[in-house]
Design an enzyme around this catalytic site. Sequence first.
Site, short mmCIF file in Angstrom:
data_model
loop_
_atom_site.label_atom_id
_atom_site.label_comp_id
_atom_site.label_asym_id
_atom_site.label_seq_id
_atom_site.Cartn_x
_atom_site.Cartn_y
_atom_site.Cartn_z
CD GLU B 64 -66.76 -23.89 14.62
OE1 GLU B 64 -66.29 -24.70 15.49
OE2 GLU B 64 -66.57 -22.56 14.62
CG HIS B 133 -60.58 -14.75 12.37
ND1 HIS B 133 -59.70 -15.47 13.18
CD2 HIS B 133 -61.98 -14.99 12.77
CE1 HIS B 133 -60.36 -15.90 14.40
NE2 HIS B 133 -61.87 -15.56 14.12
#
Lengths: 332, 330
Positions: B64, B133
């Site tokens: 990322e 998440h």
Amino acid sequence: MTATTYRTGADARISVEQWIRMYRRMVSIRRFEEQVNELYTRALMPGLAHLYIGEEAVAVGICEALRSDDYITSTHRGHGHCLAKGASPDRMFAELLGKEAGYCRGKGGSMHIADPATGNLGANAIVAGSMGIATGAAFSAKRLRTNRVVVCFFGEGALGQGVLYEVMNLAQLWKLPVIYVCENNLYNEYTHYSETTAGDILARATAFGLSAESVDGQDVRLVHEAAARLVEASRQGKGPAFLMCKTYRYHGHHVGDINREYYRSKQEEQGWKTERDPIQRLRDWLIKENLTDAASLDRIDSEAKTEIEKAVEFALAAPYPKPGEVDQDVYA
Amino acid sequence: MPEAVRELTFAQAVREALAEEMRRDERVCILGEDVAEAGTPFKVLSGLVEEFGKERVLDTPISEAGFTGLAVGAAMTGIRPVVDIMFGDFITLTMDQMVNQAAKVHYMSGGKWKVPMVMRTTLGATRRSAAQHSQSLHAWFSHVPGLKVILPSTPYDAKGLLKTAIRDENPCVFFEDKMMYKLRGPVPEEEYTIPLGKADVKRAGRDITIVATSSMVQVALGAATLLEESGISAEVIDPRTTWPLDEKTLIESAKKTSRAIVVDEGYVRYGVTAEIAAVISAGAFYNLDAPVKRIGAMHVPIPFSPPLEDLTVPTENVVFEAARELCAHA
């Protein structure tokens, strides 16, 4: 183009004029940095600065291999890179003093010089902070087919940051035209790199399939030869490369780092200064090879000194930005 | 009579915005994990690689920081990247690239370099995905000058706001509630965009203002229906962007109704609800009949166990009860 080309091995295709230009740039960077130190010592400069003295051959040898529209990213120790890529000392000093005439209107300072006109994507005060940016510029170059190459300068301290390995992986997967130039000046701030860096540095790049090599960063001829070769290959579509330049920071981590004996000896510093100085080396070689004479080089020295003095005067006299500038350019 | 407006899901609206902008401007490209053939785990991007090819819809390694940083540099030099961060929880991995690089490049360079990029990511709990998440971390980016933060609550807004974000010259972060991807709503066929920094009155009312963001707008609208049955007329306002923030619309509504609740799925402490409540309190102080009430996620990591997870996020009933209580103040 000039006919006076010095043809031998590594130096093939390099004209005398180019060597002289590199000499002038190195001297200019050194005078610039000496002035920065002077401004700091005389309390005329806000904040701190990280001097490039001793490492001039790296920036100059590499930028000499770049086109003016090629990109660079730089570091907290970035004055040399910016000047070598074509920044003018007066606006550099103005930026260092926080003046409106500076490259960033005084908002960036010593660690953030940026200049689209010379392909300078910006110096970065986060160690490894510009590696993504450099790789992204190479992505653009490839996608927009501009045939540009990007040089990402960083110190060996940045080898500790994971983002380097993420972007080298990406650059190799996508064959991006970027050269990762590691300036190994031996010290991560105040700590010898051997205490922070395991294994073989070049192997970190070759693991991703990059071509990687190491060069004596105190010899501008060797630096330039390697850079020219790697830049050309990258421009031809061969993808990224990694070049480690072994160099030395004559001064401390920053201008205020005066007492350094707890991390390195004066003897060590003296050895690098007297035996491996990049400017003296090029000077000696130019004279020995009869490419120029001492008087001509002395003249360049004195011209550089005058240029830098004038640039400082300009910056000292230049006005600060007006208060209304403070919230300008937060958004485009 | 005009024809009935077509309906799309939230995910289709996002995809259509991207497809239209990619057709309009060939500099627009998408970078992220599993964005090409996979079309992301939520299938939001399905079909785009088939139309635009792998040169413009690029699967990245699971890096990322690396690909977000790459997008910053690409944006500075002529590309208009849209990066996909699969789960909003992973923005932590991009923080240096977004906060120290993307957000500051324009200012630090004295206005010379620009970073026209979009980061799309998700927020929202109740998907039984546990603590890493499920977070709603949009307040973090809202805190940073130089970034714009967008929180669409309907398919219509998602499409119009995303198109605007892609055309914006600044780094924009676009948060999609993953629980809304299947939400259907009207999206006209015709071209339209929605300006950033303009709130939308999702439902007009007289007695209380409910400011809500992202999927909490749907929660607030549900609460407003319940309130109506109790004789309370609620106005639901969606700021649509936390920065720039349409302070005027929020303040005007609170002045009119004299009561306000702010609902956001981020944490209450130091969060979006705190900022908006402060804006309303300062701007409508002399018209308020009660303190501004804030509702958001409980100050705990999101738990996995369903009955526990459901306790952590605002519901229609919680908003309804809070509104009734507030309206009981003289």
